[in-house]
Every structure is written in C-alpha cells, then in structure tokens.
Write an enzyme that holds these catalytic residues in place. Structure first.
Site, PDB file in Angstrom:
ATOM      1  CB  VAL A 139      25.932  20.587  74.735  1.00 27.68           C
ATOM      2  CG1 VAL A 139      25.456  19.858  73.473  1.00 27.68           C
ATOM      3  CG2 VAL A 139      27.200  19.938  75.279  1.00 27.68           C
ATOM      4  CG  ASP A 173      33.243  12.181  83.804  1.00 29.53           C
ATOM      5  OD1 ASP A 173      33.076  11.865  84.986  1.00 29.53           O
ATOM      6  OD2 ASP A 173      32.768  13.208  83.305  1.00 29.53           O
TER       7      ASP A 173
END
Length: 586
Positions: free
Chosen positions: A23, A133
């Site tokens: 990211v 998650d």
C-alpha cells in the site's frame, strides 16, 4: 518530492504491506488527489487465483456504503499489476498501537473501537460478505478515534468456494474461530468471534491464546478454556460473559450479529463491579468450565494445568493419598481394583511421552501437555483411580524405560508390532498408517522417491523401517537411494518441508493430516495412507496393568468419551471398536 511513476499515479511512500500486496501513499494525476494505492506484487499478478481474489476485494469493498469502511475510488491493472485506489486515511492501525503501548488500552476505548467495527461488519454481513480477517492491523484509527475497517482481501460471499494457493495462509490464527480449523461453515459468526478476540486484547493487553506455534494456537481456539478478562484485572469482571459468548466454541452460542456484541460490551462498561470476598472469588474461579462437550477434554485441561515440562508440581500421593483413600470422582471401582498393588498404592500412573507429535501429544502456549494421546490416557487414569504423571523423554527411550520399570506405561503414538511385542505387552487404542506430505507443484510420492530428500522424525518406524526398505529397493533397481534426513522432532520435519529443505516428509497418518490441515494449503498429501497398524500403550511383559488398561478404555468407548476425545482432535478415522492386548498383525 521523489516519486515513482505508476501509470497515472505517482507512488510517494510505502505505508504498508502484507500477503495481498503493498500500500502506497500516491498522487492521482487524473483526479488531482492523494490516495492510498494497493498494488499486487509482480510474482502474484500472474496468478489467476490471486487476481480473482484481488478483483473480488475491489468489487466487494466498493459496493459497501458504510462510514466505517474505507471508500474505494476504483481498481484496475497497470503494467501487468493489479491495483486498488482507496481514500487515504491519516491514522494508525490498532495492531501498532497495541504493540507500542504493550498494555491494556482501557475499557472505554476498547468498547468504542468494537462498536465502530461492529457497525462496518453488520453492513458487510447484510450484503452477504464475510471479512474473514478481522484483526488489529486491519483496524485504522484516526486522531478523533474514528475507526475504519480495512482490507477485504480475504472477504468472500457467504457460501462461496474458498480460494487458496500454495504459500498463502488465509487469515491470522490468533483471531480465527474454531470452525475454520475444523472445515466447518464459515459465516458472519466467525467474524464476530474474531472481533471478540480483538476486544479481549484491547481490554487486557494480550491475545486470548498467545502461542509460539501453529499447534499451540489451534489447541487454544479449539479446546482451551475461554479466557476471562477478570483474571487480568478484577475490574473487568462484567466483560467475562461478553467474551465467553462472543468466543463460544460453537457458532450458534455466540452473538448472532456484531451489533449484539457491541451492545453487550457497552452494557458491561457501565455495569457495577461486584467486589467478592476472598472465598467467593475462589468459588467463582472454581466454577469455570471448559466449553467443550467432551467431559474428558475438561478433565484433561484441569489435570494438566499443574504440569510443566511434562512433570508434576503437585500430586495427591505426596499428601498420603493412595489405596486407603476413597476413590476420586470418575473412577470405576471394579476396574480400579484390578490395578496392581504397587501401582495402586502410589496413586499415580507414570507415563513416558515424547513431544511434539501433534495432534497426538504436544505442549500448548502455557507448557501444558495436550493432544489426543494425552487426553485419552488422562481419562483412562481417571477410570483407574490414578493421577497421570507425565515424563517427557526421547521417543527411542520409552520402550527401554517401560521394560526396566522406570515408566508404568508409554503413550506416544507407539505402533504395536510383533517385534516390539517381544519386549513389552501392548494395549491397543488407535489405528494409524503412514502418509506422506509434499509441497504443491511436485509429483513425488512413496512410489517415486528415489534420489530425493525425505524428512522423518528420529526413532519412528518411518525412519527405522519404511524409508530404509524403500531406499534399498531403489538401489536394487539401479536408482539413486533415498536421501533420508532425520530430525529430532516432528515439528522440525514439518518446518523443514515448509521451508523447502526436504522434498517430502513421511509420518504417521494423523500427524501428517494435522500438519496438512494447519498449513492452510502450503502442504498437500503425497499418496494415500498405507501400512495401517494399531497404536498401543506399552507396559512391562506380563504386567498385571495391561488388563485394567484394556478394561478402562473399553469403558470409555462404551460411555462415548473415547469418541468425544477423538472428535475434538480430528482423528476419528483412527478409532477402534474394541481394544486388545498384543494386537499386532506383523
């Protein structure tokens, strides 16, 4: 500012990375804004499965309209790499905060975080999406304590076929619900379990089941007692019931929406704390129960709680308990009376065991012995009116120690063979074979292993018999022998295979099956189970202990406790209907 061109973006700074990509803080030249750009790594971009998962994340997250879900601007492909364009959130993730603080974050803050994540989850669940998650590092917190739930990279529509590839482990074990290890249905309640784990960690400063290995982690979620925040801080007692319900082993016993969890947490925050006296607090602690159907599992956890390194620090025989005392609860008088006097008078059953050999015998994060073998022999000892005294020892010393009387019995997945029956008597209790495992993408197996590296644990039949015989067959056929790589423990064997240090491993079928299950796709079976034979408890030749052991196991089979213990550890395929003495066929 230096920036790396990426299509119409300029990558300014790497701000995070994980299994699904990197990211970056990036500038979008088309829209004239700074964004968070998630980019799939080169080595994943060519994988169709990863592409499917990445595109699904983009579509799923972009379709959610909730203030606590990071908005998605767009997604696509540039120079052969997939990307996801998201709003840049200036904040810190909860995982970093917990790590740097290294202490509880305070109940008011914890409840505030959970309420906002719950809001995002309920919105996702309403559309049929499961995040899968939930963990602190996927929770972003801004300066005003506004929360965003990020990374739907593992999200999937309820009921959709799971996507896995070699080298990828889905989710994070520390927050995974028990059904995810058992192959059961995964739905919104799995997310609720994970969020409850996050709540517990924020309240106490530690994870519910801290562990150093896969085996320890799975044992915690599947069979360990539910954690209680009040054990860390008595002022957190109102949260005990919230954690117990949110982390219930069975999904139907949990909160059915994330919002219900948040409401319960808010009520606990304002609930008065009962200040119990010393005696009443002790009584409350004594009322804890293992939330597992099998009574044998509960008994095993209670008995093993005092064990460290396989040795007891407390035992009733030290206080004079023995044959003259009343039999403990769970003992069957007619069977206990058959125990030889010299053993009965000590009040204990001295057991040789070798760890780790999950799921049969290994140590959890607290150093307690757990596993199918451990829980079964503990239940048997209880029927006999004895307390188990476990002694951790090398595997190849168990039989000699039984022969010379150092141990009353061995329980460490010992295969009953005609040759071994010349030294000791066996009471059969399980049936297992040999099974190989390999990494995906290879084609080798038991019938095609000449010239390759095969990992095996020291002292096992695979090391002493199976692999030498196969290697001799290779040389007899004019082929290269098997490169047999021997390790001291099964954990080392499995680790070596995962790292690529060996090409395959050979072990008892329940052990191989457990390793494959925990690997989450990084290991696969290499051929079917073969050479099935009974496991047995070795005792001295002609010992009067064999028959009461056989009768005790027979009793557990009749009551259903044997099946319950096998089911907990996922080894039902190896159950037997009738125990015998010296049941080897070869």
């Amino acid at each position: 500012m230096n920036a790396t061109p990426f299509g119409h973006y300029r990558l300014e700074k790497l701000i995070g990375q994980g299994g699904m990509g990197e990211v970056y803080r990036a500038y979008d030249t088309r829209t004239d804004r700074v964004v968070a750009l998630k980019v799939l790594p080169y080595h994943m971009a060519a994988d169709a499965t990863f592409q499917q998962r990445f595109r699904r994340e983009s579509q799923a997250a972009a379709g959610l309209n909730d203030p606590h879900v990071v908005p998605i601007h767009g997604f696509g492909e540039i120079d052969g790499r997939l990307y996801l364009d998201m709003r840049l959130i200036e904040g810190r993730n909860l995982g970093t905060i917990l790590q740097e603080t290294d202490k509880p974050l305070g109940a008011p803050f914890a409840v505030t975080i959970v309420e906002q994540v719950a809001h995002a989850l309920d919105a996702a669940h309403a559309t049929g999406l499961i995040h899968r998650d939930i963990k602190p590092s996927n929770i972003l917190i801004t300066g005003r304590d506004f929360v965003y739930l990020i990374d739907f990279g593992l999200a999937r529509t309820a009921g959709e076929q799971g996507l896995t590839t070699a080298g990828s482990t889905l989710g994070t074990l520390a927050y995974m619900a028990p059904e995810r290890f058992e192959g059961g249905e995964v739905d919104r309640r799995s997310d609720i379990y994970a969020l409850t784990c996050v709540l517990y960690e924020c309240l106490t400063g530690s994870r519910p089941y801290p562990a150093d290995s896969l085996e320890q982690q799975i044992a915690g979620h599947m069979v360990s007692p539910l954690p209680r925040p009040s054990d860390t801080d008595p002022r957190l007692a109102p949260f005990d019931e919230v954690i117990a319900k949110g982390m219930a082993k069975k999904p139907e016993k949990r909160f059915q929406t994330a919002g219900e969890l948040a409401i319960a947490a808010r009520h606990a925050l304002t609930a008065p704390v009962r200040r119990a006296g010393r005696g009443s607090r002790h009584a409350a602690r004594q009322s804890r129960r293992v939330p597992v159907k099998a009574l044998a599992a509960a008994a095993a956890v209670v008995v093993l709680a005092a064990a460290a390194a396989g040795l007891w620090t407390w035992a009733p025989w030290r206080d004079g308990a023995g044959a003259d005392q009343n039999l403990p609860d769970g003992a069957v008088a007619s069977i206990a009376a058959m125990v030889p006097a010299d053993v009965r008078e000590t009040g204990r059953l001295v057991i040789g065991v070798n760890v780790p050999y999950a799921p049969m015998e290994f140590k959890n994060a607290d150093g307690q012995l757990v596993g199918f073998d451990v829980e079964l022999i503990t239940a048997v000892a209880k029927v006999l009116g004895l307390v188990p005294d476990f002694r951790d020892t090398p595997f190849d010393t168990i039989l000699p120690a039984v022969v010379d009387g150092t141990f009353d019995i061995g329980t460490s997945s010992v295969t009953d063979t005609v040759q071994r029956e010349e030294l000791v008597d066996f009471v059969t209790y399980f049936k297992a074979g040999t099974q190989w495992a390999r990494r995906p993408g290879t084609a080798l197996g038991p019938a095609s292993a000449c010239g390759v590296k095969i990992g095996v644990a020291q002292g096992t039949l695979q090391e002493t018999e199976e692999l030498p015989q196969k290697s001799d067959q290779c040389t007899a056929a004019g082929l290269a022998p098997i490169d047999i790589v021997v390790f001291k423990s099964q954990d080392e064997v499995t680790t070596a295979l995962l790292k690529g240090e060996v090409d395959a491993m050979s072990a008892d079928s329940p052990v191989t099956g457990f390793a494959i299950k925990l690997s989450r796709g990084e290991l696969v079976p290499a051929g079917d189970v073969f050479d099935s034979a009974p496991y047995g408890w070795p005792v001295q030749k002609g010992s009067g202990l064999a028959e009461p052991l056989r009768r005790a196991l027979e009793h557990l089979i009749e009551t259903g406790e044997y099946r319950a213990i096998a089911t907990i550890w996922g080894v039902e395929r190896g159950m037997i209907d009738q125990p015998s003495i010296n049941g080897a066929a070869k």
